[in-house]
Write a protein that holds these residues in place. Structure first.
Motif, PDB file in Angstrom:
ATOM      1  N   LYS A   1       1.047  -1.295  -0.133  1.00  0.00           N
ATOM      2  CA  LYS A   1       0.046  -0.002   0.007  1.00  0.00           C
ATOM      3  C   LYS A   1       0.974   1.085  -0.036  1.00  0.00           C
ATOM      4  O   LYS A   1       1.945   1.097   0.527  1.00  0.00           O
ATOM      5  N   LEU A   2       0.541   2.108  -0.638  1.00  0.00           N
ATOM      6  CA  LEU A   2       1.321   3.546  -0.642  1.00  0.00           C
ATOM      7  C   LEU A   2       1.367   4.152   0.731  1.00  0.00           C
ATOM      8  O   LEU A   2       2.377   4.759   0.827  1.00  0.00           O
ATOM      9  N   THR A   3       0.317   3.942   1.593  1.00  0.00           N
ATOM     10  CA  THR A   3       0.499   4.492   3.170  1.00  0.00           C
ATOM     11  C   THR A   3       1.690   3.699   3.602  1.00  0.00           C
ATOM     12  O   THR A   3       2.430   4.691   4.329  1.00  0.00           O
ATOM     13  N   ASP A   4       1.696   2.491   3.554  1.00  0.00           N
ATOM     14  CA  ASP A   4       2.864   1.660   4.161  1.00  0.00           C
ATOM     15  C   ASP A   4       4.041   1.908   3.601  1.00  0.00           C
ATOM     16  O   ASP A   4       5.231   2.185   4.102  1.00  0.00           O
ATOM     17  N   LEU A   5       4.155   2.128   2.227  1.00  0.00           N
ATOM     18  CA  LEU A   5       5.607   2.554   1.565  1.00  0.00           C
ATOM     19  C   LEU A   5       5.962   3.938   2.053  1.00  0.00           C
ATOM     20  O   LEU A   5       7.090   4.055   2.340  1.00  0.00           O
ATOM     21  N   ALA A   6       4.992   4.611   2.144  1.00  0.00           N
ATOM     22  CA  ALA A   6       5.558   6.298   2.844  1.00  0.00           C
ATOM     23  C   ALA A   6       6.049   6.081   4.321  1.00  0.00           C
ATOM     24  O   ALA A   6       7.103   6.753   4.391  1.00  0.00           O
ATOM     25  N   LEU A   7       5.552   5.190   4.918  1.00  0.00           N
ATOM     26  CA  LEU A   7       6.148   5.162   6.277  1.00  0.00           C
ATOM     27  C   LEU A   7       7.572   4.360   6.267  1.00  0.00           C
ATOM     28  O   LEU A   7       8.434   4.763   7.028  1.00  0.00           O
ATOM     29  N   LEU A   8       7.654   3.345   5.314  1.00  0.00           N
ATOM     30  CA  LEU A   8       8.895   2.855   5.224  1.00  0.00           C
ATOM     31  C   LEU A   8      10.122   3.830   4.544  1.00  0.00           C
ATOM     32  O   LEU A   8      11.151   3.620   5.225  1.00  0.00           O
ATOM     33  N   LEU A   9       9.536   4.514   3.699  1.00  0.00           N
ATOM     34  CA  LEU A   9      10.369   5.429   2.931  1.00  0.00           C
ATOM     35  C   LEU A   9      10.962   6.498   4.063  1.00  0.00           C
ATOM     36  O   LEU A   9      12.265   7.151   4.053  1.00  0.00           O
ATOM     37  N   ASP A  10      10.335   6.960   4.884  1.00  0.00           N
ATOM     38  CA  ASP A  10      10.423   7.870   5.835  1.00  0.00           C
ATOM     39  C   ASP A  10      11.549   7.281   7.132  1.00  0.00           C
ATOM     40  O   ASP A  10      12.307   7.838   7.697  1.00  0.00           O
ATOM     41  N   PHE A  11      10.939   5.804   7.339  1.00  0.00           N
ATOM     42  CA  PHE A  11      11.972   5.143   8.228  1.00  0.00           C
ATOM     43  C   PHE A  11      13.192   4.820   7.948  1.00  0.00           C
ATOM     44  O   PHE A  11      14.119   5.033   8.460  1.00  0.00           O
ATOM     45  N   TYR A  12      13.555   4.617   6.756  1.00  0.00           N
ATOM     46  CA  TYR A  12      14.624   4.398   5.944  1.00  0.00           C
ATOM     47  C   TYR A  12      15.398   5.796   5.753  1.00  0.00           C
ATOM     48  O   TYR A  12      16.784   5.575   5.258  1.00  0.00           O
ATOM     49  N   GLY A  13      14.802   6.994   5.709  1.00  0.00           N
ATOM     50  CA  GLY A  13      15.477   8.009   5.393  1.00  0.00           C
ATOM     51  C   GLY A  13      15.853   8.253   3.940  1.00  0.00           C
ATOM     52  O   GLY A  13      17.025   8.882   3.407  1.00  0.00           O
ATOM     53  N   VAL A  14      14.904   7.504   2.864  1.00  0.00           N
ATOM     54  CA  VAL A  14      15.230   7.824   1.522  1.00  0.00           C
ATOM     55  C   VAL A  14      14.872   8.982   1.145  1.00  0.00           C
ATOM     56  O   VAL A  14      13.910   9.715   1.383  1.00  0.00           O
ATOM     57  N   PRO A  15      15.826   9.616   0.376  1.00  0.00           N
ATOM     58  CA  PRO A  15      15.998  10.874  -0.294  1.00  0.00           C
ATOM     59  C   PRO A  15      14.649  11.013  -1.309  1.00  0.00           C
ATOM     60  O   PRO A  15      14.214  10.000  -1.879  1.00  0.00           O
ATOM     61  N   GLY A  16      14.407  12.384  -1.606  1.00  0.00           N
ATOM     62  CA  GLY A  16      13.110  12.662  -2.482  1.00  0.00           C
ATOM     63  C   GLY A  16      13.127  12.149  -3.760  1.00  0.00           C
ATOM     64  O   GLY A  16      12.180  11.467  -4.032  1.00  0.00           O
ATOM     65  N   GLU A  17      14.064  12.023  -4.433  1.00  0.00           N
ATOM     66  CA  GLU A  17      14.152  11.660  -5.832  1.00  0.00           C
ATOM     67  C   GLU A  17      13.902  10.202  -5.880  1.00  0.00           C
ATOM     68  O   GLU A  17      13.071   9.648  -6.709  1.00  0.00           O
ATOM     69  N   GLN A  18      14.765   9.780  -5.120  1.00  0.00           N
ATOM     70  CA  GLN A  18      14.725   8.116  -5.025  1.00  0.00           C
ATOM     71  C   GLN A  18      13.526   7.601  -4.412  1.00  0.00           C
ATOM     72  O   GLN A  18      12.968   6.666  -5.070  1.00  0.00           O
ATOM     73  N   ALA A  19      12.983   8.504  -3.459  1.00  0.00           N
ATOM     74  CA  ALA A  19      11.529   8.187  -2.914  1.00  0.00           C
ATOM     75  C   ALA A  19      10.717   7.962  -4.023  1.00  0.00           C
ATOM     76  O   ALA A  19       9.621   6.898  -4.321  1.00  0.00           O
ATOM     77  N   GLU A  20      10.295   9.122  -4.763  1.00  0.00           N
ATOM     78  CA  GLU A  20       9.487   9.418  -5.809  1.00  0.00           C
ATOM     79  C   GLU A  20       9.621   8.209  -6.729  1.00  0.00           C
ATOM     80  O   GLU A  20       8.724   7.497  -7.195  1.00  0.00           O
ATOM     81  N   SER A  21      10.971   7.777  -7.269  1.00  0.00           N
ATOM     82  CA  SER A  21      11.246   6.627  -8.008  1.00  0.00           C
ATOM     83  C   SER A  21      10.332   5.221  -7.482  1.00  0.00           C
ATOM     84  O   SER A  21       9.615   4.529  -8.310  1.00  0.00           O
ATOM     85  N   MET A  22      10.692   5.072  -6.385  1.00  0.00           N
ATOM     86  CA  MET A  22      10.009   3.983  -5.760  1.00  0.00           C
ATOM     87  C   MET A  22       8.689   4.017  -5.453  1.00  0.00           C
ATOM     88  O   MET A  22       7.781   3.105  -5.864  1.00  0.00           O
ATOM     89  N   ARG A  23       8.053   5.033  -5.166  1.00  0.00           N
ATOM     90  CA  ARG A  23       6.481   5.323  -5.419  1.00  0.00           C
ATOM     91  C   ARG A  23       5.997   5.116  -6.977  1.00  0.00           C
ATOM     92  O   ARG A  23       4.963   4.515  -7.021  1.00  0.00           O
ATOM     93  N   ASP A  24       6.728   5.492  -7.767  1.00  0.00           N
ATOM     94  CA  ASP A  24       6.387   5.160  -9.325  1.00  0.00           C
ATOM     95  C   ASP A  24       6.329   3.621  -9.495  1.00  0.00           C
ATOM     96  O   ASP A  24       5.307   3.033 -10.090  1.00  0.00           O
ATOM     97  N   LEU A  25       7.234   2.873  -8.956  1.00  0.00           N
ATOM     98  CA  LEU A  25       7.212   1.349  -9.021  1.00  0.00           C
ATOM     99  C   LEU A  25       5.885   0.751  -8.367  1.00  0.00           C
ATOM    100  O   LEU A  25       5.416  -0.109  -8.726  1.00  0.00           O
TER     101      LEU A  25
END
Length: 281
Positions: free
Chosen positions: A51-75
């Motif tokens: 789920k995109l909500t769970d992905l957002a939590l993990l990206l924040d937890f891992y400290g993934v930077p903006g551009e990389q985070a957006e690429s992962m959301r696209d996937l």
């Protein structure tokens, strides 16, 4: 047939690397999204979606930077939308739609083509000449859309962040006349221009190559990061395509491409041969 696990595996690998870089365990990640550790394992193996909500939590937890985070959301969204090529949905066969997305996202493409010039290297005149002999022949509007799509795909040749490209073309692909001599001269001259780029390697497998690995079928190796676990092999026939991401298949085709590349002329020799063929026309 399309393989729905490809995007999930790419996302799973990216999540695993992000978690490891952050120094987090699967148990900690699971606690962050209030789930069992087995769920994180399945996500990282590409065995389930997220789920995109769970992905957002993990990206924040891992400290993934903006551009990389957006690429992962696209996937993560990839399986839930028509994609960037939806404007061409009446032009692209169902079995080809996933390929054009993968091609645009790849950071490395290895392409073997035995009979015709690869689509991303074709000039407009060559594209139209091929369509003139197609059956059934496209209407003028259909042809214009086909040309527009192929030329838009060629944007990967000009992007600053475009993929690393390498092609092995059989000599027959260069000598097979498509259209009139002027069309072929322009096409071959275009290949010479491409071969002079630092980010594109073009080699010719000559008729007298000392190898039995001539492979009568074309194939494409798409790589999305240095981890071969996300590589995809694309095979196409007259009415369908196959997407292979099994490790054994990826290894086999990667070795085959290496043998074809070794048997082909070097980039400089290939450039000279193509230039001579263009001049002869």
């Amino acid at each position: 047939m399309l393989n729905p696990t490809i995007q999930r595996r790419r996302l799973g690998n990216a999540l695993r690397r992000a978690r490891e870089r952050a120094g987090r365990t699967q148990d900690e990640a699971a606690e962050r999204i209030d789930a069992a550790a087995s769920k994180i394992s399945r996500l990282e193996l590409g065995q389930s979606g997220i789920k995109l909500t769970d992905l957002a939590l993990l990206l924040d937890f891992y400290g993934v930077p903006g551009e990389q985070a957006e690429s992962m959301r696209d996937l993560a969204r990839a399986g839930r939308q028509r994609g960037r090529w939806s404007g061409y949905r009446h032009t692209i066969p169902d079995w080809f739609r996933q390929y054009v997305d993968l091609e645009a996202d790849a950071y490395e493409i290895r392409w073997y083509q035995p009979e015709v010039i690869p689509g991303v290297l074709q000039t407009e005149a060559y594209i139209r000449a091929m369509a003139a002999t197609a059956h059934p022949r496209p209407t003028a509007d259909e042809l214009d859309r086909q040309v527009a799509l192929r030329l838009e795909r060629q944007a990967i040749l000009h992007r600053a962040d475009g993929p690393d490209l390498a092609f092995v073309l059989s000599e027959s692909a260069l000598r097979r006349q498509v259209g009139d001599p002027a069309t072929m001269h322009t096409q071959l001259a275009h290949l010479v221009d491409i071969s002079q780029r630092h980010d594109a390697e073009l080699q010719v497998l000559p008729f007298n190559a000392e190898t039995y690995e001539t492979a009568s079928y074309g194939f494409i190796i798409l790589r999305f990061d240095p981890d071969a676990d996300t590589d995809v092999i694309y095979l196409e026939d007259y009415t369908d395509a196959v997407y292979l991401d099994r490790p054994d298949a990826v290894r086999a085709y990667t070795r085959l491409y290496g043998r074809l590349r070794a048997a082909a002329l070097g980039p400089v020799e290939s450039q000279h041969l193509i230039g001579k063929m263009a001049n002869d026309l």
